[in-house]
Design a protein around this motif. Structure first.
Motif, PDB file in Angstrom:
ATOM      1  N   GLN A 196       0.800  -1.224   0.000  1.00 27.50           N
ATOM      2  CA  GLN A 196       0.000   0.000   0.000  1.00 27.50           C
ATOM      3  C   GLN A 196       0.842   1.287   0.000  1.00 27.50           C
ATOM      4  OE1 GLN A 196      -3.965   0.689   0.540  1.00 27.50           O
ATOM      5  NE2 GLN A 196      -2.743   2.033  -0.749  1.00 27.50           N
ATOM      6  N   TYR A 247      -6.140  11.253  15.971  1.00 28.57           N
ATOM      7  CA  TYR A 247      -6.335  10.229  14.936  1.00 28.57           C
ATOM      8  C   TYR A 247      -5.302   9.123  15.177  1.00 28.57           C
ATOM      9  CZ  TYR A 247      -6.072   8.076  10.280  1.00 28.57           C
ATOM     10  OH  TYR A 247      -6.035   7.170   9.233  1.00 28.57           O
ATOM     11  N   SER A 285      -3.655   5.564  13.801  1.00 30.19           N
ATOM     12  CA  SER A 285      -3.549   4.561  12.727  1.00 30.19           C
ATOM     13  C   SER A 285      -2.129   4.008  12.693  1.00 30.19           C
ATOM     14  CB  SER A 285      -3.880   5.201  11.372  1.00 30.19           C
ATOM     15  OG  SER A 285      -3.373   4.383  10.332  1.00 30.19           O
ATOM     16  N   GLY A 318      -1.117   2.275   9.939  1.00 27.73           N
ATOM     17  CA  GLY A 318      -0.825   2.040   8.531  1.00 27.73           C
ATOM     18  C   GLY A 318      -1.368   0.731   7.989  1.00 27.73           C
ATOM     19  N   SER A 319      -0.754   0.280   6.903  1.00 23.03           N
ATOM     20  CA  SER A 319      -1.319  -0.841   6.152  1.00 23.03           C
ATOM     21  C   SER A 319      -0.689  -2.185   6.475  1.00 23.03           C
ATOM     22  CB  SER A 319      -1.155  -0.570   4.653  1.00 23.03           C
ATOM     23  OG  SER A 319       0.218  -0.531   4.324  1.00 23.03           O
ATOM     24  N   VAL A 324      -8.301   3.801  13.508  1.00 21.83           N
ATOM     25  CA  VAL A 324      -8.439   2.867  12.380  1.00 21.83           C
ATOM     26  C   VAL A 324      -8.042   1.477  12.857  1.00 21.83           C
ATOM     27  CG1 VAL A 324      -7.640   2.237  10.069  1.00 21.83           C
ATOM     28  CG2 VAL A 324      -7.891   4.654  10.674  1.00 21.83           C
ATOM     29  N   TRP A 355     -10.954   1.388   7.820  1.00 21.24           N
ATOM     30  CA  TRP A 355     -10.001   2.072   6.937  1.00 21.24           C
ATOM     31  C   TRP A 355     -10.542   3.466   6.698  1.00 21.24           C
ATOM     32  CZ3 TRP A 355      -5.166   0.881   5.951  1.00 21.24           C
ATOM     33  CH2 TRP A 355      -4.480   1.468   4.888  1.00 21.24           C
ATOM     34  N   ALA A 356      -9.698   4.470   6.816  1.00 22.62           N
ATOM     35  CA  ALA A 356     -10.177   5.857   6.725  1.00 22.62           C
ATOM     36  C   ALA A 356      -9.627   6.542   5.471  1.00 22.62           C
ATOM     37  CB  ALA A 356      -9.708   6.629   7.956  1.00 22.62           C
ATOM     38  N   GLN A 413      -7.454   8.801   4.817  1.00 22.10           N
ATOM     39  CA  GLN A 413      -6.515   9.401   5.789  1.00 22.10           C
ATOM     40  C   GLN A 413      -6.136  10.855   5.509  1.00 22.10           C
ATOM     41  OE1 GLN A 413      -3.501   7.115   7.871  1.00 22.10           O
ATOM     42  NE2 GLN A 413      -1.920   8.480   7.085  1.00 22.10           N
ATOM     43  N   GLY A 470       5.043   5.537   9.469  1.00 26.63           N
ATOM     44  CA  GLY A 470       5.320   5.214   8.064  1.00 26.63           C
ATOM     45  C   GLY A 470       5.597   6.527   7.336  1.00 26.63           C
ATOM     46  N   TRP A 471       6.372   6.478   6.254  1.00 31.84           N
ATOM     47  CA  TRP A 471       6.794   7.735   5.630  1.00 31.84           C
ATOM     48  C   TRP A 471       5.626   8.489   4.987  1.00 31.84           C
ATOM     49  CZ3 TRP A 471       9.743  11.325   6.674  1.00 31.84           C
ATOM     50  CH2 TRP A 471      10.166  12.281   5.748  1.00 31.84           C
ATOM     51  N   ASN A 472       4.697   7.751   4.346  1.00 35.92           N
ATOM     52  CA  ASN A 472       3.534   8.445   3.768  1.00 35.92           C
ATOM     53  C   ASN A 472       2.737   9.142   4.857  1.00 35.92           C
ATOM     54  OD1 ASN A 472       3.382   7.702   0.803  1.00 35.92           O
ATOM     55  ND2 ASN A 472       3.587   5.686   1.725  1.00 35.92           N
ATOM     56  N   GLN A 509      10.641   3.373  10.124  1.00 34.83           N
ATOM     57  CA  GLN A 509       9.826   4.075  11.129  1.00 34.83           C
ATOM     58  C   GLN A 509      10.619   4.510  12.370  1.00 34.83           C
ATOM     59  OE1 GLN A 509       6.731   1.140  11.507  1.00 34.83           O
ATOM     60  NE2 GLN A 509       6.358   1.201   9.305  1.00 34.83           N
TER      61      GLN A 509
HETATM   62  N1  UDP Z   1      -4.003   4.973   4.913  1.00 34.36           N
HETATM   63  C1  UDP Z   1      -5.292   5.258   4.539  1.00 34.36           C
HETATM   64  N2  UDP Z   1      -6.286   4.937   5.419  1.00 34.36           N
HETATM   65  C2  UDP Z   1      -6.058   4.373   6.631  1.00 34.36           C
HETATM   66  C3  UDP Z   1      -4.729   4.115   7.001  1.00 34.36           C
HETATM   67  C4  UDP Z   1      -3.715   4.442   6.130  1.00 34.36           C
HETATM   68  O1  UDP Z   1      -5.548   5.766   3.454  1.00 34.36           O
HETATM   69  O2  UDP Z   1      -7.028   4.123   7.341  1.00 34.36           O
HETATM   70  C5  UDP Z   1      -2.920   5.302   3.956  1.00 34.36           C
HETATM   71  C6  UDP Z   1      -2.138   6.491   4.423  1.00 34.36           C
HETATM   72  O3  UDP Z   1      -2.753   7.687   3.990  1.00 34.36           O
HETATM   73  C7  UDP Z   1      -0.766   6.241   3.803  1.00 34.36           C
HETATM   74  C8  UDP Z   1      -0.704   4.740   3.650  1.00 34.36           C
HETATM   75  O4  UDP Z   1      -2.011   4.228   3.875  1.00 34.36           O
HETATM   76  O5  UDP Z   1      -0.679   6.870   2.541  1.00 34.36           O
HETATM   77  C9  UDP Z   1       0.227   4.076   4.642  1.00 34.36           C
HETATM   78  O6  UDP Z   1       1.536   4.291   4.234  1.00 34.36           O
HETATM   79  P1  UDP Z   1       2.703   4.508   5.278  1.00 34.36           P
HETATM   80  O7  UDP Z   1       3.935   4.741   4.487  1.00 34.36           O
HETATM   81  O8  UDP Z   1       2.355   5.559   6.242  1.00 34.36           O
HETATM   82  O9  UDP Z   1       2.777   3.170   6.094  1.00 34.36           O
HETATM   83  P2  UDP Z   1       2.782   1.610   5.682  1.00 34.36           P
HETATM   84  O10 UDP Z   1       1.368   1.217   5.515  1.00 34.36           O
HETATM   85  O11 UDP Z   1       3.582   1.463   4.407  1.00 34.36           O
HETATM   86  O12 UDP Z   1       3.409   0.946   6.864  1.00 34.36           O
END
Ligand code: UDP
Length: 462
Positions: free
Chosen positions: A12, A275, A277, A279-280, A306, A336-337, A339, A356-358, A379
């Protein structure tokens, strides 16, 4: 017309970054073939309409990942996924590059930094290759310094003291402790496939024609300065999603977004909600789940959490009544939100994140302070930078305790709220400036687009 083949990791986070880049390039009239595993493609089709929006210039090309359909493909099997993909993808990529018709000749490949087989194939066929590493530059720089750390005897660690300072990473002097290095450094088993992948990546990076990074100068200037010595052609073009109008950004979620949380946020006061979360990919144990929930409920803050399917093993029956009441009175949970939209909402005042970097960049752009609870890959490094260097939040690293969670939530949401919000606002402004006319990311993106168009002219004339 230039034609770029984009090959992300089938996860993701990397897909989000690469799809944003694909969208930006499509808007510049560059053809994109986006290579994606069949498994991810099936899941993405439910939520993304990129193919519909850019039907002239964007095409998915699916490849098998070599794993059986019922394989869980979680972070625990990451090495298995990489090995399997590494076994099936190279021959498909080679065939794709040699059999494409002349009008669609590939001008360049943009591949994830871990897909090192792409460099060898690109060199063999004579096509330029750019790496896009979607993790943080500061973590990539620690990767690049691994050989030096090993040579200097700092790795593997000689004892259990994780607070020992790291000395041999230029540009990070006085910042990094052992515990802030990527998680695999704690065991540093040279037989670990993840370590092998990372060392291979470090070796391949300088061979590519360039390195694309999702960051901006103001945020990562010191690290970028060091990296340029090894990779002289860096495009620091982030935060990528800020180049696009938010209404233009196409969903790239592989889970269905539950938008009910937006109506819930609409009813909450400004800056009142944390908030949460991870991540994925990350998971938490039952104990960790209950510690965080206890801390949140005791802090008195409102929260939006989340609970991604499978991210915690806790059923509602296992949650003590007092905490269930806390969720009912001041909480909202979704699987799932959306985000970016959540972070941009006026009701959100802080982000308890796995760093997470995103997620980190999305929080920076939205101007929201963070409480960091890092798990793996980049992280640990990101959370150190958030807490110690950028001072945009607090680093909870290696601790998951209700008292600490409560204390940190109170600090971000009440005691030092104004200070943190002010710093976060300044960094958000710097991020926006970097992508606007005359900004560093805007200039690097322009250079990247020109270079790709010139690569097209070169491959056509060969
Ligand atoms: N994300 C999302 N909804 C959620 C949780 C996460 O859309 O409920 C998206 C978030 O916006 C980000 C990505 O999933 O773009 C997660 O990437 P990240 O690099 O933060 O972490 P990873 O999932 O790779 O550990």
């Amino acid at each position: 017309m230039a034609h770029v083949l984009i090959f992300p990791l089938p996860l993701q986070g990397p897909i989000n970054g690469m799809l944003r880049l694909a969208e930006i390039l499509c808007l510049q009239h560059i053809n994109i073939t986006f290579i994606i595993t069949q498994h991810i493609h099936r899941r993405l089709l439910h939520s993304s309409d990129i193919q519909v929006k850019y039907h002239d210039t964007f095409h998915f090309q699916t490849v098998p990942d070599g794993l059986p359909e019922e394989h869980p493909r979680t972070i625990f099997e990451f090495s298995e996924l990489m090995q399997s993909l590494g076994a099936v993808a190279p021959s498909i990529l080679r065939k794709m590059l040699t059999s494409t018709d002349a009008g669609k000749q590939v001008s360049c490949i943009i591949a994830d930094g871990l897909l090192t087989f792409a460099t060898d194939i690109a060199a063999e066929i004579g096509i330029p290759l750019l790496y896009f590493d979607t993790i943080s530059p500061s973590a990539i720089w620690t990767y690049m310094c691994l050989p030096k750390l090993i040579q200097a005897g700092e790795l593997p660690f000689k004892d259990d003291n994780l607070d020992e300072t790291i000395r041999n990473i230029r540009g990070m002097e006085g910042i990094m402790r052992r515990r802030d290095l990527p998680d695999f450094c704690r065991t540093m088993n040279f037989k670990d496939p993840q370590v092998d992948l990372v060392l291979k990546q470090v070796h391949h990076m300088p061979i590519s024609q360039g390195l694309i990074l999702n960051t901006f100068q103001h945020l990562d200037a010191l690290v970028l300065f060091q990296m340029l010595k090894l990779c002289p052609n860096i495009y620091a073009i982030g935060p990528l999603h800020t180049h696009l109008q938010s209404s233009d950004i196409i969903s790239s979620s592989i889970w269905q977004e539950d938008r009910s949380c937006i109506s819930w946020l609409d009813k909450q006061p400004s800056n009142s909600v944390v908030y949460v979360s991870i991540g994925s990919l990350s998971f938490m144990t039952k104990d960790e789940f209950l510690e965080i929930l206890h801390g949140l409920v005791s802090s008195g803050s409102r929260f939006l959490w989340v609970r991604r399917p499978g991210s915690d093993p806790v059923s509602n029956e296992e949650i003590p009544t007092k905490l269930l009441r806390g969720i009912k009175d001041r909480g909202c949970t979704v699987s799932w939100a959306p985000q970016r939209e959540v972070l941009a909402h006026r009701a959100v005042g802080g982000f308890l994140t796995h760093s997470g970097w995103n997620s980190t960049l999305e929080s920076i752009v939205a101007g929201k302070p963070m409480i960091c609870w890092p798990h793996y890959v980049d992280q640990q490094v990101n959370s150190r930078y958030v807490g110690e260097v950028w001072r945009l939040g607090l680093d909870m690293k290696d601790i998951c305790d209700r008292v600490v969670v409560e204390k940190m939530v109170r600090e971000i949401m009440e005691l030092k709220k104004d200070t943190f919000l002010e710093r976060a606002r300044e960094m958000a402004d710097a991020a926006r400036l970097s992508v606007s006319e005359g900004g560093s990311s805007n200039a690097d993106l322009g250079r990247l687009i020109n270079d790709i168009k010139n690569m097209n002219l070169c491959t056509k004339s060969n």
